[in-house]
Design a protein around this motif. Structure first.
Motif, PDB file in Angstrom:
ATOM      1  N   UNK A  75      -5.031  -1.054  -2.759  1.00 24.63           N
ATOM      2  CA  UNK A  75      -4.377  -1.956  -1.357  1.00 24.63           C
ATOM      3  C   UNK A  75      -2.749  -1.872  -1.507  1.00 24.63           C
ATOM      4  N   UNK A  76      -2.165  -1.684  -2.700  1.00 26.42           N
ATOM      5  CA  UNK A  76      -0.809  -1.669  -2.530  1.00 26.42           C
ATOM      6  C   UNK A  76      -0.165  -0.465  -2.125  1.00 26.42           C
ATOM      7  N   UNK A  77      -0.908   0.579  -2.348  1.00 28.74           N
ATOM      8  CA  UNK A  77      -0.155   2.009  -1.902  1.00 28.74           C
ATOM      9  C   UNK A  77       0.429   2.222  -0.650  1.00 28.74           C
ATOM     10  N   UNK A  78      -0.430   1.732   0.602  1.00 32.85           N
ATOM     11  CA  UNK A  78       0.254   1.763   1.928  1.00 32.85           C
ATOM     12  C   UNK A  78       1.152   0.764   1.924  1.00 32.85           C
ATOM     13  N   UNK A  79       1.100  -0.212   1.409  1.00 33.59           N
ATOM     14  CA  UNK A  79       2.357  -1.426   1.403  1.00 33.59           C
ATOM     15  C   UNK A  79       3.686  -0.835   0.918  1.00 33.59           C
ATOM     16  N   UNK A  80       3.450   0.067  -0.067  1.00 35.47           N
ATOM     17  CA  UNK A  80       4.690   0.424  -0.590  1.00 35.47           C
ATOM     18  C   UNK A  80       5.264   1.279   0.414  1.00 35.47           C
ATOM     19  N   UNK A  81       4.604   2.226   1.240  1.00 33.54           N
ATOM     20  CA  UNK A  81       5.225   3.231   1.904  1.00 33.54           C
ATOM     21  C   UNK A  81       5.807   2.407   3.238  1.00 33.54           C
ATOM     22  N   UNK A  82       5.224   1.608   3.746  1.00 40.73           N
ATOM     23  CA  UNK A  82       5.691   1.088   4.926  1.00 40.73           C
ATOM     24  C   UNK A  82       6.640  -0.016   4.658  1.00 40.73           C
ATOM     25  N   UNK A  83       6.525  -0.610   3.372  1.00 39.88           N
ATOM     26  CA  UNK A  83       7.576  -1.604   2.999  1.00 39.88           C
ATOM     27  C   UNK A  83       9.128  -0.864   2.821  1.00 39.88           C
ATOM     28  N   UNK A  84       8.729   0.231   2.197  1.00 36.29           N
ATOM     29  CA  UNK A  84      10.071   0.779   1.942  1.00 36.29           C
ATOM     30  C   UNK A  84      10.747   1.420   2.953  1.00 36.29           C
ATOM     31  N   UNK A  85       9.904   1.849   4.126  1.00 37.28           N
ATOM     32  CA  UNK A  85      10.524   2.419   5.586  1.00 37.28           C
ATOM     33  C   UNK A  85      10.970   1.393   6.086  1.00 37.28           C
ATOM     34  N   UNK A 103       7.325  -1.867  -4.900  1.00 34.48           N
ATOM     35  CA  UNK A 103       5.999  -2.048  -5.697  1.00 34.48           C
ATOM     36  C   UNK A 103       5.460  -3.308  -6.159  1.00 34.48           C
ATOM     37  N   UNK A 104       6.584  -4.026  -6.601  1.00 40.52           N
ATOM     38  CA  UNK A 104       6.228  -5.378  -7.287  1.00 40.52           C
ATOM     39  C   UNK A 104       5.945  -6.205  -6.114  1.00 40.52           C
ATOM     40  N   UNK A 105       6.420  -6.174  -4.868  1.00 40.35           N
ATOM     41  CA  UNK A 105       6.055  -7.107  -3.774  1.00 40.35           C
ATOM     42  C   UNK A 105       4.809  -6.762  -3.294  1.00 40.35           C
ATOM     43  N   UNK A 106       4.581  -5.385  -3.084  1.00 37.59           N
ATOM     44  CA  UNK A 106       3.056  -4.902  -2.673  1.00 37.59           C
ATOM     45  C   UNK A 106       1.985  -5.380  -3.644  1.00 37.59           C
ATOM     46  N   UNK A 107       2.246  -5.376  -4.877  1.00 33.28           N
ATOM     47  CA  UNK A 107       1.330  -5.597  -5.858  1.00 33.28           C
ATOM     48  C   UNK A 107       1.259  -7.043  -5.784  1.00 33.28           C
ATOM     49  N   UNK A 108       2.069  -7.932  -5.669  1.00 28.86           N
ATOM     50  CA  UNK A 108       1.940  -9.224  -5.319  1.00 28.86           C
ATOM     51  C   UNK A 108       0.976  -9.580  -4.252  1.00 28.86           C
ATOM     52  N   UNK A 145       9.236  -6.674   2.675  1.00 24.52           N
ATOM     53  CA  UNK A 145      10.730  -6.508   2.824  1.00 24.52           C
ATOM     54  C   UNK A 145      11.382  -7.859   2.748  1.00 24.52           C
ATOM     55  N   UNK A 146      10.787  -8.783   3.049  1.00 23.09           N
ATOM     56  CA  UNK A 146      11.112 -10.238   3.002  1.00 23.09           C
ATOM     57  C   UNK A 146      11.320 -10.662   1.533  1.00 23.09           C
ATOM     58  N   UNK A 147      10.237 -10.163   0.973  1.00 21.84           N
ATOM     59  CA  UNK A 147       9.911 -10.515  -0.554  1.00 21.84           C
ATOM     60  C   UNK A 147      11.085  -9.681  -1.412  1.00 21.84           C
ATOM     61  N   UNK A 148      11.217  -8.600  -1.279  1.00 16.25           N
ATOM     62  CA  UNK A 148      12.224  -7.719  -1.966  1.00 16.25           C
ATOM     63  C   UNK A 148      13.717  -7.602  -1.375  1.00 16.25           C
ATOM     64  N   UNK A 149      13.958  -8.400  -0.566  1.00 16.94           N
ATOM     65  CA  UNK A 149      15.320  -8.756   0.183  1.00 16.94           C
ATOM     66  C   UNK A 149      16.112  -7.388   0.439  1.00 16.94           C
ATOM     67  N   UNK A 150      15.148  -6.601   1.204  1.00 16.95           N
ATOM     68  CA  UNK A 150      15.548  -5.215   1.494  1.00 16.95           C
ATOM     69  C   UNK A 150      15.965  -3.978   0.343  1.00 16.95           C
ATOM     70  N   UNK A 151      15.415  -4.435  -0.737  1.00 17.26           N
ATOM     71  CA  UNK A 151      15.623  -3.602  -1.752  1.00 17.26           C
ATOM     72  C   UNK A 151      14.564  -2.779  -2.268  1.00 17.26           C
TER      73      UNK A 151
END
Length: 355
Positions: A58-68, A289-294, A278-284
């Motif tokens: 479940x975290x894999x697609x979240x990493x992609x869209x979160x990074x974008x 990956x950590x935010x997506x894992x959570x 994006x909110x969890x990782x403050x745009x970094x």
């Protein structure tokens, strides 16, 4: 670590803790077996190999869209076309896999590459509209997501639909699929690509001149303009790169062992989830990956809880909403922030006096 960074880390941790505690309170209010429900939610993902694999999948697609989204939001470009770019990327990957007949090893590379290009082209539309007409990228991208959905539905139903299924494509050829990494799970090679994309996003934003220009424009567009930075270039690059990463994510997800056909007849929601990431990782991007894992862990635990107790899955939405509310609230722990900065300033003055 500076006081500001320490504060932001503490603030995020405190927001998550408060959100979880309030969610647990709601569980106590609505459930006849609240302790069992909470225990199942917290420990459920560890109960089996299958459950733990669900978290990673479940975290894999979240990493992609979160990074974008991190890249776009860092430039203060509130483009929400990541949802449509992800969807379009999945369609493009399916069409390449079904129609081009490429050999194993080549097919997924070509499919994912073209998916990324499609995502970049799609997300460039709000950027061009903003440059040419000053149209809000927020509004135009929201509307374009549904254009992406219905365009993909048209291509699916008229060109790649398997008549025996009614609303799904023909089977994705095995040579186009991404290999599973662990037996009896659907954890696939896209995990490594997702982690590489997160690292790339961090290096791009924080270690390159272009990334600096994006962040400076996001912080103060007028200052960036007077400093000689091309705002048009920032708008285009940030939104196209963010859309490209989302498109790659869609291609990777479609070619993963999770799917055997393209059957996305509605938006999957990963673009909206990216805002939470994006909110969890403050745009970094490094922390996506950590935010997506959570988020993946929270949702997997809630899903298990919903199956075995009387608490519904929607409890996760309460947690997500509270976290976002607290993180974006400027006054949340602002007094503590001022104390931390003042304390660090006093310590610096004492060190100078001693020296």
């Amino acid at each position: 670590m500076s006081s500001v960074k320490k504060f932001e880390a503490f603030r995020m941790f405190f927001a998550v803790v408060i959100a979880l505690l309030l969610s647990f309170l709601v569980i106590f209010m609505v459930s006849e077996q609240p302790l069992t429900a909470i225990y199942t939610m917290v420990t459920g993902p560890f109960k089996s190999k299958r459950n733990l694999a669900n978290v990673v999948e479940s975290m894999i697609p979240l990493i992609f869209t979160g990074t974008g989204v991190c890249i776009m939001f860092s430039a203060n470009q509130i483009n929400l076309a990541g949802e449509g770019a992800f969807h379009l990327g999945g369609l493009v990957a399916a069409v390449v896999a079904l129609k081009m007949g490429l050999p194993a090893g080549v097919s997924p590379v070509v499919a994912i590459t073209l998916a990324g290009l499609a995502g970049a082209a799609f997300s460039s539309i709000p950027a061009i509209l903003k440059i040419r007409t000053t149209a809000s990228e927020l509004v135009s991208s929201l509307m374009l997501n549904y254009i992406s959905l219905w365009f993909c539905m048209f291509i699916l139903m008229h060109y790649i639909c398997d008549p025996s299924t009614g609303s799904a494509s023909y089977l994705i050829p095995e040579e186009a699929s991404l290999p599973a990494l662990i037996d009896r799970t659907r954890i696939h090679a896209g995990l490594f690509l997702a982690l590489a994309v997160a690292v790339f996003g961090y290096i791009f934003l924080y270690k390159t001149k272009m990334g600096y220009e994006l962040r400076l424009t996001g912080q103060n567009e007028k200052f960036a303009k007077y400093a000689g930075i091309s705002i048009v270039k920032v708008i285009l690059i940030s939104q196209m790169l963010g859309g490209c990463i989302a498109g790659i994510g869609g291609g990777v997800e479609l070619l993963s062992p999770i799917y055997t056909r393209f059957s996305w007849t509605s938006l999957l929601g990963y673009g909206w989830d990216a805002i939470i990431i994006c909110t969890l990782c403050k745009n970094n991007p490094l922390y996506t990956p950590l935010a997506a894992l959570f988020l993946a862990y929270l949702r997997t635990g809630a899903s298990i809880m919903a199956r075995y107790t009387d608490v519904s899955l929607e409890i996760v939405q309460i947690t997500q909403g509270i976290i976002i509310l607290l993180v974006v609230a400027e006054q949340f722990l602002s007094g503590y922030k001022h104390k931390m900065i003042a304390k660090e300033a006093m310590a610096s003055l004492k060190d100078e006096e001693v020296a």
